[in-house]
Design a protein around this motif. Structure first.
Motif, short mmCIF file in Angstrom:
data_model
loop_
_atom_site.label_atom_id
_atom_site.label_comp_id
_atom_site.label_asym_id
_atom_site.label_seq_id
_atom_site.Cartn_x
_atom_site.Cartn_y
_atom_site.Cartn_z
N ARG A 1 45.25 71.28 -0.08
CA ARG A 1 46.21 70.15 -0.20
C ARG A 1 45.67 69.14 -1.18
O ARG A 1 44.45 68.92 -1.26
CB ARG A 1 46.38 69.52 1.19
CG ARG A 1 47.31 68.32 1.25
CD ARG A 1 47.67 68.01 2.72
NE ARG A 1 46.49 67.89 3.53
CZ ARG A 1 46.01 66.75 4.04
NH1 ARG A 1 46.64 65.62 3.83
NH2 ARG A 1 44.92 66.75 4.76
N ARG B 1 42.97 50.55 3.74
CA ARG B 1 43.57 51.79 4.28
C ARG B 1 42.48 52.60 4.97
O ARG B 1 41.31 52.27 4.93
CB ARG B 1 44.18 52.61 3.14
CG ARG B 1 45.11 51.84 2.26
CD ARG B 1 45.79 52.75 1.26
NE ARG B 1 46.65 53.72 1.92
CZ ARG B 1 47.86 54.04 1.49
NH1 ARG B 1 48.36 53.50 0.41
NH2 ARG B 1 48.56 54.94 2.14
N GLY B 2 42.90 53.73 5.51
CA GLY B 2 41.96 54.61 6.19
C GLY B 2 41.82 54.21 7.65
O GLY B 2 42.78 54.28 8.39
N HIS C 1 38.16 62.49 10.56
CA HIS C 1 38.80 63.78 10.78
C HIS C 1 37.87 64.67 11.59
O HIS C 1 36.66 64.69 11.36
CB HIS C 1 39.13 64.45 9.45
CG HIS C 1 40.31 63.84 8.77
ND1 HIS C 1 41.60 64.13 9.14
CD2 HIS C 1 40.39 62.94 7.76
CE1 HIS C 1 42.43 63.44 8.38
NE2 HIS C 1 41.73 62.72 7.54
N GLN D 1 36.99 66.57 2.54
CA GLN D 1 37.77 66.07 1.42
C GLN D 1 36.85 65.65 0.27
O GLN D 1 35.67 65.37 0.47
CB GLN D 1 38.60 64.86 1.85
CG GLN D 1 39.56 65.17 3.00
CD GLN D 1 40.57 64.08 3.23
OE1 GLN D 1 41.73 64.24 2.87
NE2 GLN D 1 40.15 63.00 3.81
N ARG E 1 36.18 56.57 7.71
CA ARG E 1 36.33 56.03 6.36
C ARG E 1 37.31 54.86 6.35
O ARG E 1 38.30 54.85 7.07
CB ARG E 1 36.74 57.08 5.33
CG ARG E 1 38.20 57.51 5.18
CD ARG E 1 38.69 58.42 6.28
NE ARG E 1 37.75 59.40 6.75
CZ ARG E 1 37.72 60.67 6.33
NH1 ARG E 1 38.60 61.09 5.47
NH2 ARG E 1 36.85 61.50 6.85
N TYR F 1 43.24 63.91 13.17
CA TYR F 1 42.81 62.52 12.95
C TYR F 1 42.24 61.91 14.22
O TYR F 1 42.73 62.15 15.32
CB TYR F 1 44.00 61.64 12.55
CG TYR F 1 44.48 61.80 11.12
CD1 TYR F 1 44.25 60.80 10.18
CD2 TYR F 1 45.20 62.92 10.72
CE1 TYR F 1 44.70 60.93 8.87
CE2 TYR F 1 45.66 63.06 9.41
CZ TYR F 1 45.41 62.06 8.50
OH TYR F 1 45.85 62.19 7.21
N ARG G 1 41.92 58.12 15.12
CA ARG G 1 42.32 56.83 14.56
C ARG G 1 41.81 55.64 15.38
O ARG G 1 42.11 54.50 15.06
CB ARG G 1 43.85 56.77 14.39
CG ARG G 1 44.39 57.74 13.33
CD ARG G 1 45.84 57.47 13.03
NE ARG G 1 46.43 58.40 12.07
CZ ARG G 1 46.43 58.24 10.75
NH1 ARG G 1 45.85 57.18 10.22
NH2 ARG G 1 47.00 59.12 9.95
C1 T46 Z 1 42.15 60.05 4.25
C2 T46 Z 1 42.34 58.91 3.31
C3 T46 Z 1 41.38 58.96 2.16
C4 T46 Z 1 51.41 63.01 5.40
O1 T46 Z 1 52.55 63.20 5.90
N1 T46 Z 1 50.78 64.01 4.72
C5 T46 Z 1 49.56 63.85 4.16
O2 T46 Z 1 49.04 64.80 3.55
C6 T46 Z 1 48.91 62.57 4.29
C7 T46 Z 1 47.52 62.34 3.69
C8 T46 Z 1 49.55 61.58 4.97
N2 T46 Z 1 50.79 61.80 5.51
C9 T46 Z 1 51.48 60.68 6.18
C10 T46 Z 1 50.82 60.17 7.45
C11 T46 Z 1 51.24 58.70 7.46
O3 T46 Z 1 52.51 58.57 8.05
O4 T46 Z 1 51.51 59.58 5.28
C12 T46 Z 1 51.37 58.36 5.97
C13 T46 Z 1 50.17 57.57 5.44
O5 T46 Z 1 48.96 58.23 5.84
P1 T46 Z 1 47.66 57.43 6.33
O6 T46 Z 1 48.08 56.21 7.04
O7 T46 Z 1 46.80 58.39 7.09
O8 T46 Z 1 47.01 57.05 4.92
P2 T46 Z 1 45.57 56.47 4.60
O9 T46 Z 1 45.62 55.99 3.20
O10 T46 Z 1 45.12 55.51 5.64
O11 T46 Z 1 44.59 57.75 4.71
C14 T46 Z 1 44.72 58.83 3.79
C15 T46 Z 1 44.65 60.18 4.51
O12 T46 Z 1 45.62 60.22 5.56
C16 T46 Z 1 43.30 60.45 5.10
O13 T46 Z 1 43.19 61.81 5.49
O14 T46 Z 1 41.04 60.53 4.43
O15 T46 Z 1 43.68 58.77 2.82
#
Ligand code: T46
Length: 133
Positions: free
Chosen positions: A34, A47-48, A52, A57, A96, A120, A122
């Motif tokens: 991915r 963010r983050g 996991h 990654q 992270r 995740y 969280r």
């Molecule tokens: C990480 C950091 C570096 C999806 O539907 N598919 C995906 O492949 C991803 C990555 C996210 N999503 C959805 C889940 C949430 O509803 O997109 C939304 C935002 O994701 P999240 O709040 O987890 O985003 P970050 O920026 O906090 O974290 C992301 C990755 O989720 C995480 O794996 O390591 O970037």
């Protein structure tokens, strides 16, 4: 041992400009399942705030910069991501956080698995509990 591990992507530039190739199983140490990228992160937004259970990654800042904090439950380290030729390896069971995104930051992330919300953690207290096992 430090939590900060880089993988170097040699620039394949010529007089026209630069090019970087990311290859799963080579400079990226797992088969890539991915790819996603974070962009347009608002100024002052972080963010983050998760870990996991299994996912590995590599994060590359292809333009702009952001500050990444990594925490394995024992120690906390931080690093700036600001070059398209260096990827930060983020293993499983590492908390992270990403801070101080520049307005132009595009953070490209290569992941070892498809998206799975069940992978995740969280909640930081839960992460610490699991990390201690
Ligand atoms: C990480 C950091 C570096 C999806 O539907 N598919 C995906 O492949 C991803 C990555 C996210 N999503 C959805 C889940 C949430 O509803 O997109 C939304 C935002 O994701 P999240 O709040 O987890 O985003 P970050 O920026 O906090 O974290 C992301 C990755 O989720 C995480 O794996 O390591 O970037």
């Amino acid at each position: 041992m430090s939590l900060i591990h880089w993988t170097h992507f040699p620039p394949l530039g010529d007089e026209r400009g630069s090019l970087v190739a990311l290859e799963g199983g080579k400079t990226v140490p797992f088969p890539i399942q991915r790819v996603y990228y974070l962009f347009g992160t608002k100024l002052g937004v972080s963010r983050g705030f998760h870990a996991h259970k299994k996912l590995q990654q590599v994060a590359v800042c292809v333009t702009g910069r952001c500050r990444m904090v990594l925490d394995d439950g024992q120690k906390r380290e931080e690093v700036w991501l600001d070059t398209p030729t260096q990827g930060l390896l983020i293993g499983n069971m590492v908390w992270r956080e990403m801070h101080d995104f520049s307005h132009d930051c595009v953070l490209l992330v290569l992941a070892s698995n498809h998206y799975d919300e069940n992978d995740y953690i969280r909640n930081y207290e839960e992460f610490i509990r699991l990390a201690e096992k």
